[in-house]
Design a protein around this motif. Structure first.
Motif, PDB file in Angstrom:
ATOM      1  N   ALA A  83       0.804  -1.219   0.000  1.00  0.00           N
ATOM      2  CA  ALA A  83       0.000   0.000   0.000  1.00  0.00           C
ATOM      3  C   ALA A  83       0.832   1.262   0.000  1.00  0.00           C
ATOM      4  O   ALA A  83       0.292   2.365  -0.050  1.00  0.00           O
ATOM      5  N   VAL A  84       2.162   1.130   0.050  1.00  0.00           N
ATOM      6  CA  VAL A  84       3.033   2.302   0.068  1.00  0.00           C
ATOM      7  C   VAL A  84       2.955   3.004  -1.272  1.00  0.00           C
ATOM      8  O   VAL A  84       3.112   2.388  -2.333  1.00  0.00           O
ATOM      9  N   GLY A  85       2.704   4.311  -1.242  1.00  0.00           N
ATOM     10  CA  GLY A  85       2.613   5.092  -2.464  1.00  0.00           C
ATOM     11  C   GLY A  85       1.251   5.085  -3.105  1.00  0.00           C
ATOM     12  O   GLY A  85       1.070   5.642  -4.182  1.00  0.00           O
ATOM     13  N   GLU A  86       0.245   4.519  -2.444  1.00  0.00           N
ATOM     14  CA  GLU A  86      -1.085   4.478  -3.025  1.00  0.00           C
ATOM     15  C   GLU A  86      -1.727   5.863  -3.075  1.00  0.00           C
ATOM     16  O   GLU A  86      -2.616   6.109  -3.857  1.00  0.00           O
ATOM     17  N   GLU A  87      -1.255   6.769  -2.204  1.00  0.00           N
ATOM     18  CA  GLU A  87      -1.857   8.096  -2.186  1.00  0.00           C
ATOM     19  C   GLU A  87      -1.394   8.957  -3.349  1.00  0.00           C
ATOM     20  O   GLU A  87      -1.926  10.044  -3.573  1.00  0.00           O
ATOM     21  N   LYS A  88      -0.398   8.488  -4.103  1.00  0.00           N
ATOM     22  CA  LYS A  88       0.096   9.260  -5.227  1.00  0.00           C
ATOM     23  C   LYS A  88      -0.958   9.337  -6.327  1.00  0.00           C
ATOM     24  O   LYS A  88      -1.571   8.343  -6.694  1.00  0.00           O
ATOM     25  N   ARG A  89      -1.177  10.541  -6.834  1.00  0.00           N
ATOM     26  CA  ARG A  89      -2.200  10.744  -7.845  1.00  0.00           C
ATOM     27  C   ARG A  89      -1.748  10.164  -9.174  1.00  0.00           C
ATOM     28  O   ARG A  89      -0.614  10.329  -9.599  1.00  0.00           O
ATOM     29  N   ARG A  90      -2.675   9.499  -9.839  1.00  0.00           N
ATOM     30  CA  ARG A  90      -2.392   8.923 -11.134  1.00  0.00           C
ATOM     31  C   ARG A  90      -3.403   9.431 -12.143  1.00  0.00           C
ATOM     32  O   ARG A  90      -4.562   9.657 -11.803  1.00  0.00           O
ATOM     33  N   GLY A  91      -2.956   9.537 -13.389  1.00  0.00           N
ATOM     34  CA  GLY A  91      -3.864   9.983 -14.431  1.00  0.00           C
ATOM     35  C   GLY A  91      -4.084  11.483 -14.383  1.00  0.00           C
ATOM     36  O   GLY A  91      -3.390  12.229 -13.684  1.00  0.00           O
ATOM     37  N   PRO A  92      -5.072  11.969 -15.129  1.00  0.00           N
ATOM     38  CA  PRO A  92      -5.324  13.411 -15.174  1.00  0.00           C
ATOM     39  C   PRO A  92      -5.861  13.938 -13.856  1.00  0.00           C
ATOM     40  O   PRO A  92      -6.437  13.202 -13.051  1.00  0.00           O
ATOM     41  N   ARG A  93      -5.652  15.219 -13.637  1.00  0.00           N
ATOM     42  CA  ARG A  93      -6.105  15.854 -12.412  1.00  0.00           C
ATOM     43  C   ARG A  93      -7.632  15.879 -12.350  1.00  0.00           C
ATOM     44  O   ARG A  93      -8.312  16.122 -13.346  1.00  0.00           O
ATOM     45  N   TYR A  94      -8.159  15.618 -11.157  1.00  0.00           N
ATOM     46  CA  TYR A  94      -9.609  15.678 -10.980  1.00  0.00           C
ATOM     47  C   TYR A  94     -10.054  17.130 -10.924  1.00  0.00           C
ATOM     48  O   TYR A  94      -9.485  17.949 -10.198  1.00  0.00           O
ATOM     49  N   THR A  95     -11.052  17.466 -11.697  1.00  0.00           N
ATOM     50  CA  THR A  95     -11.600  18.815 -11.742  1.00  0.00           C
ATOM     51  C   THR A  95     -13.030  18.788 -11.215  1.00  0.00           C
ATOM     52  O   THR A  95     -13.846  18.010 -11.707  1.00  0.00           O
ATOM     53  N   PRO A  96     -13.362  19.615 -10.212  1.00  0.00           N
ATOM     54  CA  PRO A  96     -14.737  19.636  -9.701  1.00  0.00           C
ATOM     55  C   PRO A  96     -15.738  19.999 -10.793  1.00  0.00           C
ATOM     56  O   PRO A  96     -15.407  20.689 -11.767  1.00  0.00           O
ATOM     57  N   LEU A  97     -16.969  19.538 -10.622  1.00  0.00           N
ATOM     58  CA  LEU A  97     -17.998  19.786 -11.629  1.00  0.00           C
ATOM     59  C   LEU A  97     -18.257  21.273 -11.827  1.00  0.00           C
ATOM     60  O   LEU A  97     -18.551  21.722 -12.941  1.00  0.00           O
ATOM     61  N   SER A  98     -18.133  22.055 -10.752  1.00  0.00           N
ATOM     62  CA  SER A  98     -18.416  23.486 -10.852  1.00  0.00           C
ATOM     63  C   SER A  98     -17.386  24.239 -11.680  1.00  0.00           C
ATOM     64  O   SER A  98     -17.648  25.349 -12.137  1.00  0.00           O
ATOM     65  N   LYS A  99     -16.205  23.635 -11.902  1.00  0.00           N
ATOM     66  CA  LYS A  99     -15.140  24.320 -12.634  1.00  0.00           C
ATOM     67  C   LYS A  99     -14.878  23.714 -14.008  1.00  0.00           C
ATOM     68  O   LYS A  99     -14.047  24.225 -14.749  1.00  0.00           O
ATOM     69  N   ARG A 100     -15.567  22.638 -14.335  1.00  0.00           N
ATOM     70  CA  ARG A 100     -15.282  21.984 -15.608  1.00  0.00           C
ATOM     71  C   ARG A 100     -15.702  22.832 -16.807  1.00  0.00           C
ATOM     72  O   ARG A 100     -15.120  22.722 -17.875  1.00  0.00           O
ATOM     73  N   GLN A 101     -16.698  23.682 -16.628  1.00  0.00           N
ATOM     74  CA  GLN A 101     -17.128  24.519 -17.744  1.00  0.00           C
ATOM     75  C   GLN A 101     -16.094  25.592 -18.070  1.00  0.00           C
ATOM     76  O   GLN A 101     -16.059  26.111 -19.193  1.00  0.00           O
ATOM     77  N   ASP A 102     -15.214  25.930 -17.108  1.00  0.00           N
ATOM     78  CA  ASP A 102     -14.172  26.929 -17.343  1.00  0.00           C
ATOM     79  C   ASP A 102     -12.869  26.307 -17.838  1.00  0.00           C
ATOM     80  O   ASP A 102     -11.930  27.034 -18.178  1.00  0.00           O
ATOM     81  N   ARG A 103     -12.797  25.004 -17.903  1.00  0.00           N
ATOM     82  CA  ARG A 103     -11.554  24.347 -18.296  1.00  0.00           C
ATOM     83  C   ARG A 103     -11.147  24.681 -19.730  1.00  0.00           C
ATOM     84  O   ARG A 103      -9.953  24.938 -19.979  1.00  0.00           O
ATOM     85  N   PRO A 104     -12.048  24.697 -20.730  1.00  0.00           N
ATOM     86  CA  PRO A 104     -11.613  25.091 -22.082  1.00  0.00           C
ATOM     87  C   PRO A 104     -11.027  26.489 -22.148  1.00  0.00           C
ATOM     88  O   PRO A 104     -10.091  26.739 -22.920  1.00  0.00           O
ATOM     89  N   ASN A 105     -11.561  27.418 -21.345  1.00  0.00           N
ATOM     90  CA  ASN A 105     -11.011  28.776 -21.333  1.00  0.00           C
ATOM     91  C   ASN A 105      -9.581  28.791 -20.797  1.00  0.00           C
ATOM     92  O   ASN A 105      -8.731  29.551 -21.280  1.00  0.00           O
TER      93      ASN A 105
END
Length: 249
Positions: A83-105
């Motif tokens: 389980a060592v290193g399981e907290e490391k983020r993998r893949g693309p960054r998670y973006t909250p739903l409230s901010k996803r509409q601003d991501r293309p900008n």
């Protein structure tokens, strides 16, 4: 302190199968003591099936026995090397739903003001996909006409330190490839801390807007001063030849 998997279900199992105090269970599972008491009274976590921490290799029976024997003993998770290193983020960054509409900008802002960043760096900064970035670069995105470039740091999609690190990495990669950069491009690759710490002589104005600091609406043309007009000159008209002939007659 690390918490067990399925903390509430683990607390249900500990309440049902051990004599450990509510405070010990609460500290181990990251819950409030009153919440554990509510589990024991049947008011909290109704219908939640207990999760055995021994079977899941999170606790040992010896650790439970020690906690039952002493109310001051704190339960400790069993060390799991897998389980060592399981907290490391993998893949693309998670973006909250409230901010996803601003991501293309934000992608448009990065593409416009930091074209040196690769698609992979942009995807990691704002949590998007490479096809989306490519469509914005080529201006084939379905909503490109209504998009406006907005700083992703201002939108909270990434930190300023992360953006500076990505810019510096792109700068180092470009320098290693031996590509020649103009003064404007080199200045654009500076981080925020470096740009604020530069001397006045080094912070030269980009050539694209050089000369505008002395621009004026007057254009340097001085207004011509008109000579003052004497009102009496309008009434002192010269004598005509007809007046002279009348005097002779």
């Amino acid at each position: 302190m690390d918490k067990p998997l399925m903390a509430k279900a683990t607390a249900v199992w500990l309440v049902d199968n051990t004599t450990i105090s509510f405070k010990q269970i609460a500290d181990f599972c990251g819950l409030h003591e009153l919440e554990v008491q509510g589990i024991a009274d049947g008011e909290v976590a109704q219908g939640v099936k207990g999760f055995d921490p021994i079977a899941s290799n999170q606790l040992t029976q010896d650790e439970i026995d020690k906690a039952e024997a002493s109310a001051s003993h704190k339960l400790k998770l069993k060390f799991n090397a897998a389980a060592v290193g399981e907290e490391k983020r993998r893949g693309p960054r998670y973006t909250p739903l409230s901010k996803r509409q601003d991501r293309p900008n934000s992608i448009l802002w990065l593409v416009k003001f930091h074209p040196e960043l690769s698609d992979g760096q942009i995807a990691k900064l704002v949590g998007t996909t490479k096809p989306t970035i490519q469509s914005i670069r080529e201006r084939t995105h379905w909503n490109i006409q209504s998009m406006e470039p907005i700083d992703p740091v201002a939108l909270g999609l990434c930190k300023q330190t992360e953006l500076d690190a990505a810019v510096q990495k792109a700068n180092a990669k470009r320098a290693a490839e031996g590509a020649a950069m103009s003064d404007d491009e080199r200045r654009k690759l500076l981080s925020t801390e470096q740009s604020l710490g530069m001397d006045a002589e080094e912070t030269r104005m980009p050539t694209a807007i050089e000369g505008l600091e002395t621009f004026t609406l007057g254009g340097g043309i001085e207004d011509k001063k008109e000579k003052p007009v004497d009102a009496d000159s309008f009434f002192n008209l010269p004598d005509s030849d007809d007046d002279e002939e009348d005097d002779d007659n």
